[in-house]
Motif scaffolding. Structure first.
Motif, short mmCIF file in Angstrom:
data_model
loop_
_atom_site.label_atom_id
_atom_site.label_comp_id
_atom_site.label_asym_id
_atom_site.label_seq_id
_atom_site.Cartn_x
_atom_site.Cartn_y
_atom_site.Cartn_z
N ALA A 15 0.82 -1.21 0.00
CA ALA A 15 0.00 0.00 0.00
C ALA A 15 0.85 1.26 0.00
CB ALA A 15 -0.94 0.00 1.20
N SER A 16 2.09 1.16 0.46
CA SER A 16 2.99 2.32 0.48
C SER A 16 3.53 2.66 -0.90
CB SER A 16 4.15 2.06 1.44
OG SER A 16 4.88 0.93 1.02
N ASP A 17 3.42 1.76 -1.83
CA ASP A 17 3.89 1.98 -3.20
C ASP A 17 2.88 2.85 -3.94
OD1 ASP A 17 4.67 1.79 -5.86
OD2 ASP A 17 5.22 -0.32 -5.70
N PRO A 18 3.30 3.95 -4.54
CA PRO A 18 2.36 4.81 -5.27
C PRO A 18 1.61 4.08 -6.38
CG PRO A 18 4.48 5.90 -5.06
CD PRO A 18 4.65 4.50 -4.55
N SER A 19 2.22 3.05 -6.92
CA SER A 19 1.53 2.31 -7.98
C SER A 19 0.34 1.51 -7.45
CB SER A 19 2.50 1.40 -8.74
OG SER A 19 3.09 0.47 -7.87
N PHE A 20 0.31 1.24 -6.13
CA PHE A 20 -0.86 0.57 -5.55
C PHE A 20 -2.10 1.45 -5.71
CE2 PHE A 20 -3.89 -0.04 -2.10
CZ PHE A 20 -4.24 -1.37 -2.31
N LEU A 21 -1.97 2.72 -5.36
CA LEU A 21 -3.11 3.63 -5.46
C LEU A 21 -3.53 3.82 -6.92
CD1 LEU A 21 -5.06 5.15 -3.74
CD2 LEU A 21 -3.53 7.11 -3.78
N ASP A 22 -2.57 3.88 -7.82
CA ASP A 22 -2.89 3.97 -9.25
C ASP A 22 -3.64 2.72 -9.71
OD1 ASP A 22 -1.61 6.42 -9.38
OD2 ASP A 22 0.27 5.57 -10.14
N ALA A 23 -3.16 1.56 -9.29
CA ALA A 23 -3.82 0.30 -9.66
C ALA A 23 -5.21 0.21 -9.04
CB ALA A 23 -2.96 -0.89 -9.22
N LEU A 24 -5.34 0.68 -7.80
CA LEU A 24 -6.64 0.68 -7.13
C LEU A 24 -7.63 1.57 -7.87
CD1 LEU A 24 -8.30 -0.26 -4.66
CD2 LEU A 24 -7.43 1.75 -3.45
N TYR B 117 -8.65 -6.42 2.89
CA TYR B 117 -8.90 -5.83 4.20
C TYR B 117 -8.06 -6.46 5.31
CZ TYR B 117 -12.56 -2.64 2.81
OH TYR B 117 -13.23 -1.58 2.26
N GLY B 118 -7.24 -7.43 4.99
CA GLY B 118 -6.32 -7.99 5.97
C GLY B 118 -5.12 -7.09 6.22
N ASP B 119 -4.91 -6.10 5.37
CA ASP B 119 -3.80 -5.17 5.48
C ASP B 119 -4.36 -3.79 5.81
OD1 ASP B 119 -1.72 -3.36 5.04
OD2 ASP B 119 -0.98 -4.40 3.26
N ALA B 120 -4.04 -3.28 6.99
CA ALA B 120 -4.59 -2.00 7.45
C ALA B 120 -4.22 -0.84 6.53
CB ALA B 120 -4.13 -1.70 8.87
N ALA B 121 -3.03 -0.88 5.95
CA ALA B 121 -2.62 0.19 5.04
C ALA B 121 -3.45 0.18 3.76
CB ALA B 121 -1.14 0.06 4.72
N LYS B 122 -3.79 -1.01 3.28
CA LYS B 122 -4.63 -1.10 2.09
C LYS B 122 -6.05 -0.64 2.40
CE LYS B 122 -1.89 -4.51 -0.34
NZ LYS B 122 -1.84 -5.80 -1.02
N VAL B 123 -6.53 -0.95 3.59
CA VAL B 123 -7.85 -0.48 4.01
C VAL B 123 -7.88 1.04 4.02
CG1 VAL B 123 -9.49 -0.39 5.93
CG2 VAL B 123 -8.39 -2.54 5.35
N ALA B 124 -6.83 1.66 4.54
CA ALA B 124 -6.76 3.12 4.58
C ALA B 124 -6.74 3.71 3.16
CB ALA B 124 -5.53 3.57 5.36
N ALA B 125 -6.03 3.06 2.25
CA ALA B 125 -5.98 3.54 0.86
C ALA B 125 -7.35 3.41 0.20
CB ALA B 125 -4.93 2.77 0.07
N ILE B 126 -8.02 2.30 0.42
CA ILE B 126 -9.35 2.08 -0.14
C ILE B 126 -10.32 3.11 0.42
CG2 ILE B 126 -11.31 0.49 -0.22
CD1 ILE B 126 -9.19 -1.80 -0.24
#
Length: 97
Positions: free
Chosen positions: A25-34, A57-66
């Motif tokens: 989730a810390s990778d900027p490309s994650f947010l682009d892909a999301l 949703y098992g990763d809190a950082a990904k939950v925050a990005a979503i």
């Protein structure tokens, strides 16, 4: 690799969804892909989107990005700018940086 596949197979949702599992989730490309994965489903109103994103949703950082992306989308809708989607509708749209 997945971006190349996604360009070749534009209708394949797997090419857009699978990177969400392994990109941090810390990778900027994650947010682009999301953004690339979520926006078409939101604009069409696909109800199974949550079920598809639930494993993340098992990763809190990904939950925050979503959550952040969905809040941006809600704010865009409230402001009347819609979802955007690269149609030249201007800045400040859902998921636009």
């Amino acid at each position: 690799v997945y971006s190349e596949l996604s360009e070749r197979h534009t209708r394949s949702s797997a090419c857009r969804r699978i990177p969400l599992d392994f990109l941090p989730a810390s990778d900027p490309s994650f947010l682009d892909a999301l953004r690339a994965y979520v926006r078409p489903y939101l604009s069409r109103g696909v109800p199974s989107l949550f079920v598809d994103l639930h494993p993340l949703y098992g990763d809190a950082a990904k939950v925050a990005a979503i959550e952040g992306l969905f809040e941006e989308c809600a704010a865009s809708l409230a402001a009347g700018t819609g979802f955007g989607g690269g149609d030249g509708g201007g800045g400040g749209e859902c998921g636009e940086a």
